[in-house]
Write an enzyme that holds these catalytic residues in place. Structure first.
Site, PDB file in Angstrom:
ATOM      1  N   SER A 136       0.879  -1.178   0.000  1.00  0.00           N
ATOM      2  CA  SER A 136       0.000   0.000   0.000  1.00  0.00           C
ATOM      3  C   SER A 136       0.910   1.220   0.000  1.00  0.00           C
ATOM      4  CB  SER A 136      -0.839  -0.028   1.285  1.00  0.00           C
ATOM      5  OG  SER A 136      -1.405   1.241   1.543  1.00  0.00           O
ATOM      6  N   TYR A 149      -1.712  -1.125  10.384  1.00  0.00           N
ATOM      7  CA  TYR A 149      -1.791  -1.274   8.927  1.00  0.00           C
ATOM      8  C   TYR A 149      -0.479  -0.783   8.293  1.00  0.00           C
ATOM      9  CZ  TYR A 149      -3.861  -0.916   4.219  1.00  0.00           C
ATOM     10  OH  TYR A 149      -4.153  -1.069   2.873  1.00  0.00           O
TER      11      TYR A 149
HETATM   12  N1  LIG Z   1      -8.642   0.000  -1.615  1.00  0.00           N
HETATM   13  C1  LIG Z   1      -7.566   0.715  -1.398  1.00  0.00           C
HETATM   14  O1  LIG Z   1      -7.597   1.951  -1.467  1.00  0.00           O
HETATM   15  C2  LIG Z   1      -6.250   0.043  -1.077  1.00  0.00           C
HETATM   16  C3  LIG Z   1      -5.104   0.844  -1.046  1.00  0.00           C
HETATM   17  C4  LIG Z   1      -3.880   0.247  -0.758  1.00  0.00           C
HETATM   18  C5  LIG Z   1      -3.813  -1.118  -0.518  1.00  0.00           C
HETATM   19  N2  LIG Z   1      -4.955  -1.855  -0.534  1.00  0.00           N
HETATM   20  C6  LIG Z   1      -4.810  -3.283  -0.261  1.00  0.00           C
HETATM   21  O2  LIG Z   1      -5.372  -4.022  -1.324  1.00  0.00           O
HETATM   22  C7  LIG Z   1      -5.860  -5.270  -0.830  1.00  0.00           C
HETATM   23  C8  LIG Z   1      -7.302  -5.465  -1.275  1.00  0.00           C
HETATM   24  O3  LIG Z   1      -8.073  -4.454  -0.694  1.00  0.00           O
HETATM   25  P1  LIG Z   1      -9.516  -4.038  -1.267  1.00  0.00           P
HETATM   26  O4  LIG Z   1      -9.625  -2.576  -1.084  1.00  0.00           O
HETATM   27  O5  LIG Z   1      -9.739  -4.655  -2.594  1.00  0.00           O
HETATM   28  O6  LIG Z   1     -10.444  -4.698  -0.152  1.00  0.00           O
HETATM   29  P2  LIG Z   1     -11.695  -5.696  -0.245  1.00  0.00           P
HETATM   30  O7  LIG Z   1     -12.236  -5.779   1.148  1.00  0.00           O
HETATM   31  O8  LIG Z   1     -12.605  -5.299  -1.346  1.00  0.00           O
HETATM   32  O9  LIG Z   1     -10.990  -7.065  -0.621  1.00  0.00           O
HETATM   33  C9  LIG Z   1     -10.248  -7.785   0.314  1.00  0.00           C
HETATM   34  C10 LIG Z   1     -10.663  -9.239   0.255  1.00  0.00           C
HETATM   35  O10 LIG Z   1      -9.848  -9.963   1.176  1.00  0.00           O
HETATM   36  C11 LIG Z   1     -10.662 -10.893   1.852  1.00  0.00           C
HETATM   37  N3  LIG Z   1     -10.066 -11.231   3.142  1.00  0.00           N
HETATM   38  C12 LIG Z   1     -10.043 -10.480   4.275  1.00  0.00           C
HETATM   39  N4  LIG Z   1      -9.449 -11.161   5.262  1.00  0.00           N
HETATM   40  C13 LIG Z   1      -9.073 -12.352   4.744  1.00  0.00           C
HETATM   41  C14 LIG Z   1      -8.421 -13.488   5.279  1.00  0.00           C
HETATM   42  N5  LIG Z   1      -8.051 -13.533   6.573  1.00  0.00           N
HETATM   43  N6  LIG Z   1      -8.177 -14.544   4.455  1.00  0.00           N
HETATM   44  C15 LIG Z   1      -8.573 -14.520   3.160  1.00  0.00           C
HETATM   45  N7  LIG Z   1      -9.227 -13.476   2.604  1.00  0.00           N
HETATM   46  C16 LIG Z   1      -9.468 -12.407   3.393  1.00  0.00           C
HETATM   47  C17 LIG Z   1     -11.998 -10.192   2.006  1.00  0.00           C
HETATM   48  O11 LIG Z   1     -13.059 -11.123   2.258  1.00  0.00           O
HETATM   49  C18 LIG Z   1     -12.123  -9.470   0.678  1.00  0.00           C
HETATM   50  O12 LIG Z   1     -12.801 -10.251  -0.289  1.00  0.00           O
HETATM   51  C19 LIG Z   1      -5.657  -5.244   0.673  1.00  0.00           C
HETATM   52  O13 LIG Z   1      -4.461  -5.918   0.996  1.00  0.00           O
HETATM   53  C20 LIG Z   1      -5.528  -3.762   0.977  1.00  0.00           C
HETATM   54  O14 LIG Z   1      -4.797  -3.519   2.150  1.00  0.00           O
HETATM   55  C21 LIG Z   1      -6.157  -1.320  -0.821  1.00  0.00           C
END
Ligand SMILES: NC(=O)c1ccc[n+]([C@@H]2O[C@H](COP(=O)([O-])OP(=O)(O)OC[C@H]3O[C@@H](n4cnc5c(N)ncnc54)[C@H](O)[C@@H]3O)[C@@H](O)[C@H]2O)c1
Length: 245
Positions: A136, A149
């Site tokens: 991230s 985080y």
């Molecule tokens: N959305 C953003 O702005 C952003 C920015 C930087 C990084 N990220 C990172 O991107 C990744 C995806 O985030 P997103 O925004 O798509 O979120 P999201 O919640 O849409 O997707 C995350 C998925 O991970 C699954 N998950 C959660 N805990 C889990 C576990 N213990 N085992 C297996 N699956 C699990 C959830 O059920 C979900 O389907 C994350 O690692 C997040 O930290 C997101």
């Protein structure tokens, strides 16, 4: 045929990655703690995809996920470790130990467990491979109100560099993607919790908009592909120019 595994494939960035991998011709295992979300994504993709339930914070569950991938599609070439959670933002001193541990368990230990099992399989196959870990912008600058985080996402970069050096000679590349604000459920909830609905934060973004999940997935899939054949141990920031400011 390339076999790819995507954790967190049930929604957001993981779902967009699973769809794109399949569109580019890979067979894809969609893994998620939310089994019905994983199944829905796999069903939408069609016969090139299969769903499996996994809790990445549980090493035994991760081992079963990799075994399922091998059993279903005969191997593992590309692994995208995308599953993650975001804690509720609050002042540093107010976070509970439970919140600390859960975020570290999923976002950092989860990536370590996944990498261990994926690497073991790739080494056993002896045909190289690629791993992409989801960090991230918080992997290089602090996420306001989310110390655990920030710590986990910095740690993901450390694990990425460590494995990249150790397994390069085996033809396995390991990289990380660092998204900025991306239009997904947790980001929307994060913005909605702000008094102005996140308007000020959105105005600060150089492109005046968040990334789409597909824009992050494109970076992940590129890093997996042979187009990135000499890219290893890298941290690819995909944030529309935000942290250059
Ligand atoms: N959305 C953003 O702005 C952003 C920015 C930087 C990084 N990220 C990172 O991107 C990744 C995806 O985030 P997103 O925004 O798509 O979120 P999201 O919640 O849409 O997707 C995350 C998925 O991970 C699954 N998950 C959660 N805990 C889990 C576990 N213990 N085992 C297996 N699956 C699990 C959830 O059920 C979900 O389907 C994350 O690692 C997040 O930290 C997101």
């Amino acid at each position: 045929m390339t076999v790819a595994l995507v954790t967190g494939g049930g929604s957001g960035i993981g779902q967009a990655t699973a769809r794109l991998l399949a569109a580019r011709g890979a067979q894809v295992v969609v893994a998620d703690v939310d089994e019905s979300a994983a199944q829905a994504t796999a069903a939408e993709i069609g016969p090139a995809a299969a769903a499996v339930a996994v809790d990445v914070a549980d090493a035994a569950s991760v081992a079963a996920m990799v075994a399922f991938t091998v059993e279903r599609f005969g191997g593992l070439d590309w692994a995208c470790n995308i599953a993650g959670i975001a804690p509720q933002p609050k002042p540093f001193v107010e976070h509970s130990y439970d919140e600390w541990h859960r975020t570290i368990d999923v976002n950092l230990s989860g990536v370590f467990f996944c990498m261990q099992h994926e690497l073991r399989r790739m080494l056993e196959q002896a045909r190289g491979g690629a791993i992409v870990n989801m960090s991230s912008g918080a992997g290089v600058v602090p996420a306001p109100g989310q110390p655990q985080y920030t710590a986990a996402k910095h740690g993901v970069l450390g694990l990425t560099k460590q494995a990249a050096q150790e397994y390069a000679a085996a033809g396995i590349r390991v990289n990380a993607v660092l998204p900025g604000q991306t239009e997904t459920g947790p980001m929307r909830a994060y913005l909605d919790a702000m008094p102005d609905g996140g308007e000020k934060m959105l105005r600060r973004l150089p492109m005046k908009r968040m990334a789409t999940p597909l824009e992050i997935a494109q970076a992940v899939v590129w890093l997996c592909s042979d187009d990135a054949s000499y890219v290893n141990g890298d941290s690819l920031v995909v944030d529309g120019g935000l942290i250059t400011r």
